[in-house]
Design an enzyme around this catalytic site. Structure first.
Site, PDB file in Angstrom:
ATOM      1  N   ASP A 217       1.091  -1.165  -0.046  1.00 49.00           N
ATOM      2  CA  ASP A 217       0.024  -0.129   0.116  1.00 49.00           C
ATOM      3  C   ASP A 217       0.946   1.066  -0.053  1.00 49.00           C
ATOM      4  OD1 ASP A 217      -1.722   2.091   0.666  1.00 49.00           O
ATOM      5  OD2 ASP A 217      -2.806   0.943   2.077  1.00 49.00           O
ATOM      6  N   HIS A 218       0.766   2.000  -1.145  1.00 50.67           N
ATOM      7  CA  HIS A 218       1.985   2.968  -1.257  1.00 50.67           C
ATOM      8  C   HIS A 218       1.440   4.307  -0.412  1.00 50.67           C
ATOM      9  CE1 HIS A 218       5.231   4.748  -2.806  1.00 50.67           C
ATOM     10  NE2 HIS A 218       4.762   4.859  -4.135  1.00 50.67           N
TER      11      HIS A 218
END
Ligand code: CAO
Length: 548
Positions: A520-521
């Site tokens: 999850d950036h």
């Protein structure tokens, strides 16, 4: 001191015997000043009758369908202070001034266009006289330029604070010069459009109408023009292409319309259960519920309300034979879950390879030594858990408000298991504190339970990160696993293959394991993820590092 006052129907202008289409209070109910008591609807206008004061409703004497006229008693109101009681003799201004004005609009709407027979084929349509109302917003356009309308078909809907008014076509014809836009604020006499009619009757505004919005005076003579267009009911543009209008009349009170607008619901699509097919707030709620329930879990990627257009339905039988098989419950649940995760999380997937030559040799001998079947999975689990200790953001979840990161002091790992009914993700608890044999035993037990459909809900909850291993199935390339939200990362594992690897002096045959790390950036930066991957690759390549 309590005081009982009569609440009467306010001045309805010329309207008489106006039916009640909704009653919004009950006997004994405590209401505030201006709470809507009931809704009256004449042919052309909807009027809410508000309470003149705060109090308790007593002796509610009316029911839906009753026809009321000015001064009729609706109920009594038990008010706390006698002085607050409105004068029964003058109910209109005290009880509900606004609806009184709105009520006056109804007959005006019908009466405004005055037909003057001439040879002309154009009729000018303006906003009718609607009492003291000024600058009333247009909330719905029910026709478009060039539409063919029947006599009395609603052209547009105006909505003031207390009333919704439809402006009908005074004759059948084709709409010309229609420039009104949603949100425009109109006044009596404002120009709406011209109607190209067969037979030739010019309709001029009533003397009170004044100037039109188009800047043309009421008496301006429209140019004669002939129309041969066939007359037919006008489709409601708001219903949207491809959607079926369930409430073509568009009947709904202001509160219902406001509620529908807040939810983004097109009122024309709501099937009304009220009188004359009028939509109520309950109808809007039922419509929303039905839409949510109708969207199959698996279609959440296309119809989730995320604004993504739905994939159009197709009749596949036109291309060949088909069989329709109901989806297993697990598949439907995981479809919805994966869609949510995929839509909400900005994914990045990073690919790498780990040299597991030594690990593989050890795995085989250790399996023999321990008598426990050790697959690659428990080794990977231990390595991932160890790397997560060094990179705690991989062991976190984003707080729902997006304002903070929740860092976990425990390490439970999920692994994707392929079962006859679809994908499930059992969770092995406390990986930090367990040895590889123990992890192998637990993985084996959980995988069996998963395949037998015997996993308990608790055995699928609480994971910190997941591993999706397709290696046993022979997949050699990388893939892009979907992060199992609210976790922030997932490791995809493909099949290890022998590859020639340059060791600085020569190519050596090494068993290389493809890794695909999705993260999850929003939570994990690319550099942080790169460092995590490098660490993981080192741990897997040299198991001694696990005990450092
Ligand atoms: N490379 C090479 N061989 C591998 C391997 C890899 N990456 N992973 C497993 N293998 C080998 C195992 O070592 C085993 O070989 P041996 O019998 O010679 O020891 C064989 O393949 C079968 O292993 P396995 O897959 O049954 O066991 P596992 O512990 O590795 O995996 C489980 C267990 C439950 C993860 C697996 O059975 C499974 O269901 N995998 C599918 C997961 C999945 O569906 N992922 C997709 C999720 S998104 O849709």
């Amino acid at each position: 001191m309590a005081n009982l006052i009569d609440v009467k129907v306010p001045d309805l202008g010329d309207s008489k015997a106006v039916p009640i289409i909704e009653i919004l209070v009950k006997d004994g109910e405590t209401i505030g000043k201006d709470s809507v008591l009931l809704v009256l609807e004449s042919d052309k206008a909807t009027m809410e009758v508000p309470s003149p004061a705060a109090g308790i409703v007593r002796n509610l004497k009316v029911k839906v369908g009753d026809k009321l006229s000015t001064g009729d008693v609706i109920c009594q109101l038990e008010t706390a202070v006698a002085a607050e009681a409105p004068k029964a003799a003058k109910p209109a201004p005290t009880a509900a001034p606004a609806p009184a004005k709105a009520a006056a609009a109804a007959p005006s709407v019908q009466a405004a266009p005055v037909a003057t027979p001439t040879a002309s084929t154009r009729q000018r349509v303006v906003v009718p006289e609607i009492g003291d109302y000024k600058s009333i917003p247009v909330i719905e356009l029910l026709v478009a330029e060039g539409a063919t309308v029947a006599k009395d078909a609603a052209l547009l809907v105006l909505e003031s604070d207390k009333a919704t008014m439809e402006v009908p076509a005074p004759a059948a014809g084709i709409v010309r010069g229609f420039k009104v836009k949603l949100g425009d604020k109109l006044n009596p006499g404002d120009f709406i459009c011209e109607l190209e009619v067969e037979g030739g009757a010019v309709v001029l505004p009533s003397p009170a109408s004044g100037k039109g919005a188009g800047g043309e005076g009421a008496a301006a003579s429209p140019k004669p023009e002939e129309s041969k267009a066939p007359l037919s009911p006008t489709p409601l543009p708001q219903a949207g292409e491809g959607k079926q209008a369930a409430n073509e009349s568009g009947h709904a009170g202001p509160a219902t319309r406001k509620f529908a607008r807040e939810l983004g619901v097109d009122i024309a699509l709501v099937k009304g259960s009220g009188l004359k097919g009028r939509a109520t707030i309950e109808d809007v709620q039922a419509y929303v519920k039905a839409r949510l329930a109708a969207a199959p879990a698996g279609s959440a990627t296309t119809t989730s309300g995320s604004g993504i257009p739905a994939i159009p339905a197709q009749d596949f039988s036109q291309f060949g034979a088909i069989e329709t098989k109901p989806l297993a419950r697990i598949r439907k649940l995981s479809a919805a879950h994966l869609s949510r995760a995929w839509l909400n999380i900005p994914h990045v997937t990073q690919f790498d390879e780990a040299d597991i030559t030594e690990l593989e040799a050890f795995r085989k001998t250790a399996s023999e030594d321990t008598g426990v079947k050790l697959t690659l999975l428990p080794f990977l689990m231990k390595a991932v858990a160890t790397a997560m200790k060094q990179f705690p953001e991989f062991n976190s979840s984003l707080a729902p408000d997006g304002e903070s990161l929740i860092l976990k002091q425990y390490c439970h790992l999920g692994f994707a298991a392929d079962t006859p009914n679809g994908l499930v993700v059992p969770v092995v608890r406390d990986v930090w504190s367990k040895g590889i044999s123990q992890l192998a035993i637990e993985c084996g037990e959980l995988a069996k339970k998963a395949r037998d459909g015997k996993l308990k809900p608790d055995e699928m909850r609480g994971g910190c990160m997941s591993i999706s291993s397709l290696g046993g199935l022979g997949v050699t390339g990388g893939f892009t696993p979907i992060v199992n939200a609210p976790e922030v990362a997932i490791l995809g594992v493909s099949k290890a293959t022998m590859k020639p690897v340059w060791d600085g002096k020569a190519f050596a045959p090494r068993l290389m394991l493809p890794l695909s790390l999705s993260y999850d950036h929003r939570v994990i930066d690319g550099a942080y993820a790169a460092r995590f991957t490098v660490t993981l690759v080192k741990l897997v390549a040299d198991l001694r590092r696990l005990v450092l």
